[in-house]
Design a protein around this motif. Structure first.
Motif, mmCIF file in Angstrom:
data_model
loop_
_atom_site.group_PDB
_atom_site.id
_atom_site.type_symbol
_atom_site.label_atom_id
_atom_site.label_comp_id
_atom_site.label_asym_id
_atom_site.label_seq_id
_atom_site.Cartn_x
_atom_site.Cartn_y
_atom_site.Cartn_z
ATOM 1 N N UNK A 44 -111.359 40.027 92.324
ATOM 2 C CA UNK A 44 -112.459 40.276 93.287
ATOM 3 C C UNK A 44 -112.811 41.771 93.307
ATOM 4 N N UNK A 45 -111.786 42.613 93.348
ATOM 5 C CA UNK A 45 -112.029 44.065 93.400
ATOM 6 C C UNK A 45 -112.685 44.556 92.111
ATOM 7 N N UNK A 46 -112.287 43.997 90.967
ATOM 8 C CA UNK A 46 -112.882 44.416 89.690
ATOM 9 C C UNK A 46 -114.353 43.987 89.629
ATOM 10 N N UNK A 47 -114.637 42.807 90.149
ATOM 11 C CA UNK A 47 -116.041 42.355 90.196
ATOM 12 C C UNK A 47 -116.861 43.280 91.084
ATOM 13 N N UNK A 48 -116.270 43.659 92.213
ATOM 14 C CA UNK A 48 -116.978 44.586 93.121
ATOM 15 C C UNK A 48 -117.244 45.931 92.433
ATOM 16 N N UNK A 49 -116.345 46.288 91.493
ATOM 17 C CA UNK A 49 -116.521 47.535 90.741
ATOM 18 C C UNK A 49 -117.482 47.398 89.576
ATOM 19 N N UNK A 50 -118.059 46.212 89.407
ATOM 20 C CA UNK A 50 -119.081 46.038 88.363
ATOM 21 C C UNK A 50 -118.565 45.464 87.058
ATOM 22 N N UNK A 51 -117.302 45.024 87.049
ATOM 23 C CA UNK A 51 -116.723 44.512 85.796
ATOM 24 C C UNK A 51 -117.131 43.053 85.556
ATOM 25 N N UNK A 80 -103.232 45.697 98.060
ATOM 26 C CA UNK A 80 -102.560 45.915 96.774
ATOM 27 C C UNK A 80 -103.562 46.041 95.617
ATOM 28 N N UNK A 81 -104.653 45.302 95.684
ATOM 29 C CA UNK A 81 -105.610 45.261 94.563
ATOM 30 C C UNK A 81 -106.117 46.653 94.155
ATOM 31 N N UNK A 82 -106.382 47.572 95.112
ATOM 32 C CA UNK A 82 -106.906 48.881 94.688
ATOM 33 C C UNK A 82 -105.957 49.642 93.754
ATOM 34 N N UNK A 83 -104.656 49.348 93.822
ATOM 35 C CA UNK A 83 -103.717 50.027 92.920
ATOM 36 C C UNK A 83 -104.017 49.655 91.465
ATOM 37 N N UNK A 84 -104.329 48.406 91.232
ATOM 38 C CA UNK A 84 -104.658 47.963 89.864
ATOM 39 C C UNK A 84 -105.971 48.606 89.409
#
Ligand SMILES: NC(=O)c1ccc[n+]([C@@H]2O[C@H](COP(=O)([O-])OP(=O)(O)OC[C@H]3O[C@@H](n4cnc5c(N)ncnc54)[C@H](OP(=O)(O)O)[C@@H]3O)[C@@H](O)[C@H]2O)c1
Length: 242
Positions: free
Chosen positions: A24-31, A215-219
């Protein structure tokens, strides 16, 4: 710092818990994100939960089977970042009751699976790419008795990453080590979960149990930081200090 915009990120274990949070976090970052797990049902539910504009897809593969891993990377093609959060509940028997098959299947899933992911990912990773694997608090604060096997496996990830970061440089290799995180992995303890969590939250410097969003932001950081490699990043609310 690099950006994830337009990058392809594969999250093994992305159908649940921490991995789903990373997706989810990577998608939010545009990946563009590919989530991987064994259960097609869990993958379909996760894809629905992510509800993206076609930037998320799923592939069923079992990381204990090398042919699955090879097929998965063939289907994915070139990728920028590999994340693995795949894991099972660790064995918790005291050492005098450790059963070889149980221990072996845990090592196979968690550690050998990661080694084989690295073997196949290195051929597909683009320049500037990274691999991030997941260990955990049990290496720092093993449950006693019954924590020796999981501590050994979780601890080994840090040394795996340090050696592999040298071998595969400039590809970066890192580890995230979470403390207790409220995920479906804990469903196994049923109603006892609330009590365990309340007790741990009262002792933690952070004062609460982590959510996957903690935790997700660490990745994401480890994917984006072009200058971090061979590192183990603890995201445990201070659990390793108590
Ligand atoms: N939650 C915590 O408190 C905590 C604390 C410290 C460390 N960790 C570590 O963090 C990682 C993520 O845990 P979580 O709580 O997010 O667990 P989870 O919610 O149970 O998710 C585990 C994920 O791994 C996948 N998986 C398991 N075995 C696999 C295999 N052989 N091949 C491919 N996919 C596989 C699962 O999908 P399928 O079952 O469909 O394959 C699922 O997507 C684990 O490695 C765990 O050891 C968790």
């Amino acid at each position: 710092m690099a950006t994830l915009m337009g990058r392809k990120v594969v999250v093994v274990g992305g159908s649940s818990g921490v991995g789903l949070g990373v997706a989810r976090a990577a998608l939010e970052g545009g990946a563009e994100v590919v989530i991987v797990g064994r259960s097609p049902e869990k993958l379909a539910a996760a894809e629905r939960a992510l509800a993206t504009d076609g930037r998320a897809r799923s592939l069923a593969a079992d990381m204990t089977k090398e042919r699955d891993i090879a097929r998965m990377f063939e289907e994915v093609g070139a990728l920028d970042h590999l994340v693995s959060t795949a894991g099972l509940l660790p064995p918790d028997e005291p050492i005098d009751r450790a059963e070889m098959e149980v221990v072996r299947s845990f090592v196979d899933n968690k550690l050998i699976g990661a080694v084989m992911l690295a073997k196949h990912a290195m051929r597909a990773l683009t320049a500037g790419g990274s691999m991030t694997f997941t260990s955990g608090i049990n290496k720092d604060r093993p449950p006693v008795p019954g924590g020796a096997v999981v501590a050994a496996i979780a601890g080994s990830f840090s040394y795996f990453a340090r050696a592999l970061a040298l071998e595969l440089a400039p590809t970066r290799v890192n580890i995230v080590s979470p403390g207790w995180v409220d995920t479906p992995m804990w469903d196994i303890v049923g109603e006892a979960k609330a009590g365990f969590f309340a007790d741990m939250a009262a002792r933690l410097p952070a004062g609460r149990i982590a959510t996957v969003a903690d935790v997700a932001p660490a990745y994401i950081y480890l994917m984006e930081s072009e200058f971090t490699t061979g590192e183990t990043l603890r995201i445990d609310g201070g659990q390793s200090l108590i």
